[in-house]
Design an enzyme around this catalytic site. Structure first.
Site, PDB file in Angstrom:
ATOM      1  CG  HIS A  48      -8.701  -2.718  -2.118  1.00 54.31           C
ATOM      2  ND1 HIS A  48      -9.637  -2.033  -2.861  1.00 54.31           N
ATOM      3  CD2 HIS A  48      -8.499  -1.973  -0.999  1.00 54.31           C
ATOM      4  CE1 HIS A  48      -9.982  -0.921  -2.214  1.00 54.31           C
ATOM      5  NE2 HIS A  48      -9.310  -0.870  -1.078  1.00 54.31           N
TER       6      HIS A  48
ATOM      7  CG  HIS B   4      -6.726  -2.636   3.302  1.00 57.33           C
ATOM      8  ND1 HIS B   4      -5.974  -1.505   3.076  1.00 57.33           N
ATOM      9  CD2 HIS B   4      -7.946  -2.379   2.779  1.00 57.33           C
ATOM     10  CE1 HIS B   4      -6.714  -0.596   2.453  1.00 57.33           C
ATOM     11  NE2 HIS B   4      -7.922  -1.099   2.261  1.00 57.33           N
TER      12      HIS B   4
ATOM     13  N   GLY C 263     -15.642   3.175   3.839  1.00 58.01           N
ATOM     14  CA  GLY C 263     -14.384   3.901   3.662  1.00 58.01           C
ATOM     15  C   GLY C 263     -13.606   3.482   2.431  1.00 58.01           C
ATOM     16  CD  GLN C 264     -14.530  -0.309  -2.401  1.00 57.15           C
ATOM     17  OE1 GLN C 264     -15.648  -0.647  -1.983  1.00 57.15           O
ATOM     18  NE2 GLN C 264     -13.964  -0.868  -3.464  1.00 57.15           N
TER      19      GLN C 264
ATOM     20  CG  ASP D  87      -2.042   0.991   1.145  1.00 60.67           C
ATOM     21  OD1 ASP D  87      -3.204   0.564   1.058  1.00 60.67           O
ATOM     22  OD2 ASP D  87      -1.759   2.213   1.165  1.00 60.67           O
TER      23      ASP D  87
ATOM     24  CG  ASN E 180     -11.818  -0.180   4.191  1.00 59.28           C
ATOM     25  OD1 ASN E 180     -12.183  -0.590   5.289  1.00 59.28           O
ATOM     26  ND2 ASN E 180     -10.650   0.420   4.013  1.00 59.28           N
TER      27      ASN E 180
HETATM   28  P1  DGP Z   1      -9.558   1.725   0.542  1.00 60.60           P
HETATM   29  O1  DGP Z   1      -9.693   2.946   1.408  1.00 60.60           O
HETATM   30  O2  DGP Z   1      -9.957   0.479   1.274  1.00 60.60           O
HETATM   31  O3  DGP Z   1     -10.254   1.881  -0.794  1.00 60.60           O
HETATM   32  O4  DGP Z   1      -8.012   1.559   0.292  1.00 60.60           O
HETATM   33  C1  DGP Z   1      -7.361   1.958  -0.850  1.00 60.60           C
HETATM   34  C2  DGP Z   1      -5.886   1.840  -0.566  1.00 60.60           C
HETATM   35  O5  DGP Z   1      -5.190   1.921  -1.785  1.00 60.60           O
HETATM   36  C3  DGP Z   1      -5.337   2.943   0.328  1.00 60.60           C
HETATM   37  O6  DGP Z   1      -4.871   2.359   1.548  1.00 60.60           O
HETATM   38  C4  DGP Z   1      -4.187   3.543  -0.454  1.00 60.60           C
HETATM   39  C5  DGP Z   1      -3.974   2.555  -1.572  1.00 60.60           C
HETATM   40  N1  DGP Z   1      -3.600   3.153  -2.832  1.00 60.60           N
HETATM   41  C6  DGP Z   1      -4.281   4.096  -3.516  1.00 60.60           C
HETATM   42  N2  DGP Z   1      -3.666   4.414  -4.647  1.00 60.60           N
HETATM   43  C7  DGP Z   1      -2.544   3.631  -4.694  1.00 60.60           C
HETATM   44  C8  DGP Z   1      -1.496   3.492  -5.636  1.00 60.60           C
HETATM   45  O7  DGP Z   1      -1.433   4.138  -6.681  1.00 60.60           O
HETATM   46  N3  DGP Z   1      -0.518   2.588  -5.326  1.00 60.60           N
HETATM   47  C9  DGP Z   1      -0.552   1.827  -4.194  1.00 60.60           C
HETATM   48  N4  DGP Z   1       0.444   0.976  -4.002  1.00 60.60           N
HETATM   49  N5  DGP Z   1      -1.539   1.937  -3.291  1.00 60.60           N
HETATM   50  C10 DGP Z   1      -2.515   2.827  -3.538  1.00 60.60           C
END
Ligand code: DGP
Length: 116
Positions: free
Chosen positions: A102, A104, A95-96, A33, A89
């Site tokens: 995905h 986490h 909070g998505q 992340d 999420n």
């Molecule tokens: P959520 O809030 O559950 O939709 O989590 C989305 C997650 O995705 C957040 O923790 C940050 C991560 N994220 C967003 N954009 C990018 C990206 O471009 N690269 C990576 N590695 N993670 C990302």
């Protein structure tokens, strides 16, 4: 049919933007992340762009099982022997922020409960 969507995660799957990929197979991808909330924070995604868990259907059931077992495999690979948390999420109240399903994987420290 599950809803399909084009997001930043589709670009990561196609290697159009960089990510620290830690696992890949024909159905799933796992990468670090970009905004880690724990010492280990890895996302596991299906290559099939299901937007969110609530869009998954009964014919996605093998894929859903695969994602869970992939998360376990990636957590083992990351050395999370003391435990970890999986979070999905879902939707606005969940909070998505990225509309590509995905999981986490959070670990590497003692996590508190309940989440905010
Ligand atoms: P959520 O809030 O559950 O939709 O989590 C989305 C997650 O995705 C957040 O923790 C940050 C991560 N994220 C967003 N954009 C990018 C990206 O471009 N690269 C990576 N590695 N993670 C990302």
């Amino acid at each position: 049919m599950s809803e399909t969507t084009e997001t930043i995660f589709s670009k990561i799957i196609r290697r159009e933007i960089p990510a620290e990929i830690v696992y890949e197979d024909n159905l799933a991808l796992a990468f670090k992340d970009v905004h880690p909330q724990a010492p280990v924070h890895i996302l596991v995604i299906p290559k099939q762009p299901i937007a969110k868990l609530s869009d998954a259907e009964s014919n996605d059931h093998a894929l859903m099982g695969h994602l869970l077992l992939t998360a376990k495999r990636v957590a083992d690979q990351a050395g999370l022997t003391k435990g970890y948390r999986l979070v999905i999420n879902t939707g606005v109240d969940g909070g998505q922020t990225v509309d590509h399903l995905h999981l986490h994987i959070l670990g590497g420290r003692s996590l508190t409960w309940p989440p905010g």
